[in-house]
Design an enzyme around this catalytic site. Structure first.
Site, PDB file in Angstrom:
ATOM      1  N   PHE A 188       0.491  -1.243  -0.137  1.00  0.00           N
ATOM      2  CA  PHE A 188       0.207  -0.047  -0.262  1.00  0.00           C
ATOM      3  C   PHE A 188       0.568   0.908  -0.091  1.00  0.00           C
ATOM      4  CE2 PHE A 188      -2.047  -3.373   2.173  1.00  0.00           C
ATOM      5  CZ  PHE A 188      -3.780  -3.293   1.773  1.00  0.00           C
ATOM      6  N   ASP A 189       0.777   2.211  -0.805  1.00  0.00           N
ATOM      7  CA  ASP A 189       0.526   3.363  -0.549  1.00  0.00           C
ATOM      8  C   ASP A 189      -0.204   3.614   1.149  1.00  0.00           C
ATOM      9  OD1 ASP A 189       1.870   6.323  -1.017  1.00  0.00           O
ATOM     10  OD2 ASP A 189      -0.057   6.546  -1.489  1.00  0.00           O
ATOM     11  N   LEU A 190       1.243   5.089   1.768  1.00  0.00           N
ATOM     12  CA  LEU A 190       0.441   5.897   2.903  1.00  0.00           C
ATOM     13  C   LEU A 190      -1.004   6.833   2.553  1.00  0.00           C
ATOM     14  CD1 LEU A 190       0.404   4.846   6.185  1.00  0.00           C
ATOM     15  CD2 LEU A 190       2.070   6.836   5.956  1.00  0.00           C
ATOM     16  N   ASP A 191       0.113   8.176   2.568  1.00  0.00           N
ATOM     17  CA  ASP A 191      -0.673   9.179   2.134  1.00  0.00           C
ATOM     18  C   ASP A 191      -2.322   9.148   0.868  1.00  0.00           C
ATOM     19  OD1 ASP A 191       1.008   9.923   3.917  1.00  0.00           O
ATOM     20  OD2 ASP A 191       1.307  12.127   3.336  1.00  0.00           O
TER      21      ASP A 191
END
Length: 211
Positions: free
Chosen positions: A8-11
């Site tokens: 996953f990307d975070l932001d």
């Protein structure tokens, strides 16, 4: 092959930092007598700060980065929340022994602040940040490094993100990709990069992996 690893990307993907980042950009630009529309500022979200500010003004970039980070860290906890269903879905995925990792362009210190604030830290064995790589997304290096740490195979790995560089990084690493419909820049922009899946809700991941 079925999905056994999800990165996953975070932001903008797991945690909502959109308004925090916009506020930090606005504050920074004001300090340097600059002005950008809200729509333009949205386009700055995603790539590494250093890349963004060096494109805007290479001479003032380092001072602008420092100003941005100061504001962003100070107001962080006031703004940041997990997106709907994130914690519940991550819990179910982990219970089904899906390997989970985070691949972000944020520095580790600020990334961990958001991860801990939203209580998603117990779900992730691997977190790849800006500090851990030479080349950031859309280069495949961060994705490949996360896969290596998790012992993952490309054919059974999915990269999930809210920005074009998440999709391109996944494709460049040879994995499947998913965009998120809650992307701040809009679902239609992400669809232009042809992700394998488009998540309308985090719960859609459970259908993809057969939970």
């Amino acid at each position: 092959m079925s999905i056994r690893t999800i990165l996953f990307d975070l932001d903008g993907t797991l945690i909502d930092t959109n308004e925090l980042n916009i506020a930090s950009f606005i504050y920074t630009f004001e300090q340097f007598n600059m002005s950008h529309t809200r729509e333009k500022i949205k386009s700055f979200n995603g790539p590494p700060l250093r890349d963004t500010f060096h494109q805007i003004d290479p001479i003032k970039a380092e001072n602008m980065i420092s100003m941005y980070r100061k504001h962003n860290l100070f107001y962080h906890d006031h703004y940041v929340r997990a997106f709907p269903n994130v914690n519940d879905v991550l819990k179910q995925l982990k219970e089904k022994e899906i390997k989970l990792g985070i691949v972000t362009t944020k520095m580790r210190k600020t990334a961990m602040k958001g991860i801990i604030k939203t209580a998603i830290d117990p779900f992730f064995k691997t977190i790849i940040t800006y500090d851990d790589v030479i080349h950031s997304k859309p280069h495949p290096e961060p994705v490949l490094q996360a896969m290596k740490q998790l012992g993952a195979q490309a054919a059974s790995t999915l990269m999930v993100g809210d920005n074009y560089h998440d999709i391109e990084a996944g494709k460049n690493a040879g994995v499947q990709t998913a965009g998120v419909a809650w992307a701040h820049k809009g679902k239609d922009i992400l669809l232009q990069y042809r992700p394998d899946y488009m998540l309308e809700d985090m719960c859609d991941l459970l259908k993809i992996v057969g939970v």
